[in-house]
Design a protein around this motif. Structure first.
Motif, PDB file in Angstrom:
ATOM      1  N   GLU A 129       7.902   6.094  54.824  1.00 29.17           N
ATOM      2  CA  GLU A 129       7.963   6.442  56.250  1.00 29.17           C
ATOM      3  C   GLU A 129       7.061   7.632  56.566  1.00 29.17           C
ATOM      4  O   GLU A 129       6.340   7.630  57.575  1.00 29.17           O
ATOM      5  CB  GLU A 129       9.404   6.750  56.659  1.00 29.17           C
TER       6      GLU A 129
ATOM      7  N   LYS B 195       4.252   0.248  62.949  1.00 28.80           N
ATOM      8  CA  LYS B 195       4.657  -1.133  62.699  1.00 28.80           C
ATOM      9  C   LYS B 195       3.478  -2.099  62.711  1.00 28.80           C
ATOM     10  O   LYS B 195       3.597  -3.225  62.246  1.00 28.80           O
ATOM     11  CB  LYS B 195       5.704  -1.570  63.729  1.00 28.80           C
ATOM     12  N   HIS B 196       2.327  -1.645  63.223  1.00 28.13           N
ATOM     13  CA  HIS B 196       1.153  -2.504  63.269  1.00 28.13           C
ATOM     14  C   HIS B 196       0.175  -2.237  62.129  1.00 28.13           C
ATOM     15  O   HIS B 196      -0.859  -2.891  62.022  1.00 28.13           O
ATOM     16  CB  HIS B 196       0.421  -2.332  64.605  1.00 28.13           C
TER      17      HIS B 196
ATOM     18  N   ASP C 151       0.425   2.360  66.154  1.00 30.51           N
ATOM     19  CA  ASP C 151       1.856   2.352  65.874  1.00 30.51           C
ATOM     20  C   ASP C 151       2.079   1.931  64.421  1.00 30.51           C
ATOM     21  O   ASP C 151       1.448   0.991  63.932  1.00 30.51           O
ATOM     22  CB  ASP C 151       2.563   1.362  66.811  1.00 30.51           C
TER      23      ASP C 151
END
Length: 208
Positions: free
Chosen positions: A10, A25-26, A23
């Motif tokens: 993370e 998540k991308h 982002d």
């Protein structure tokens, strides 16, 4: 490719996200774990740009055609559903397509597996050869609608032959909205196929 490190995934992705303005998540990344000072574990992520994924997939396809002794060129677009669509063109297109598109389907599966394995993330890649797929989509949609009306009339379920996911989707979309008929995928893995099934109308819906 750029590498970012943190105490966990993370934290490393947060650094990558801030640096690249994307982002988390991308992000397309590969995780690596290593020991830092005093035995503390640090996690590194190798972050890739989508263009690197496309280049890898294109080169994979060209390596195969080259192995087959076929000179070919490729052109890639990313559609509105984030599908990577690679179009191949050569003077030996029929060989690359194969009987009923079987060779093209196999080449598509190999490219998907190789690319997803390389980047440890699943991508949706569809190969086409000089517009073969698009033409097949139109034919499938027309056939599916005709068969749907036949199912509506006879009440008998129709089962298509095994076909890849992109072609099954064409059938689902083509018959969507035809009253008294629904489509459903059956089977597992490479044996999935589509059925057109007659369904009775709900009397409550008729009154409304």
């Amino acid at each position: 490719m750029k590498t970012y490190s943190g105490k966990d995934v993370e934290e490393a992705l947060a650094l990558a996200s801030e640096d690249q303005g994307v982002d988390a998540k991308h992000l397309i990344y590969i995780t690596k774990e290593a020991k830092g000072l005093f035995g503390k574990k640090r996690v590194s992520v190798e972050v890739y740009d989508l263009s690197e994924v496309i280049t890898y997939a294109e080169n994979y396809v060209l390596d195969i055609t080259d192995t087959l002794g076929i000179e070919a060129s490729v052109k890639t677009i990313i559609d509105s559903e984030d599908i990577i669509r690679i179009t191949i063109d050569s003077i030996h297109n029929p060989i690359l397509i194969g009987n009923n598109g079987r060779t093209l389907t196999a080449l598509t599966e190999l490219t998907n597996v190789a690319t997803s394995t390389k980047f440890r993330r699943r991508f949706r890649i569809i190969l086409d050869v000089n517009g073969y797929k698009e033409s097949k989509y139109h034919r499938l949609a027309k056939v599916a609608r005709n068969l749907a009306f036949k199912v509506k009339k006879t009440h008998e379920t129709y089962t298509f032959d095994v076909m890849p996911a992109d072609e099954r989707k064409v059938i689902h979309n083509a018959v969507n909205g035809i009253r008294n008929v629904k489509s459903a995928s059956i089977g597992e893995g490479n044996h999935r196929r589509v059925q057109l099934i007659y369904v009775e109308e709900d009397p409550k819906e008729e009154k409304e």
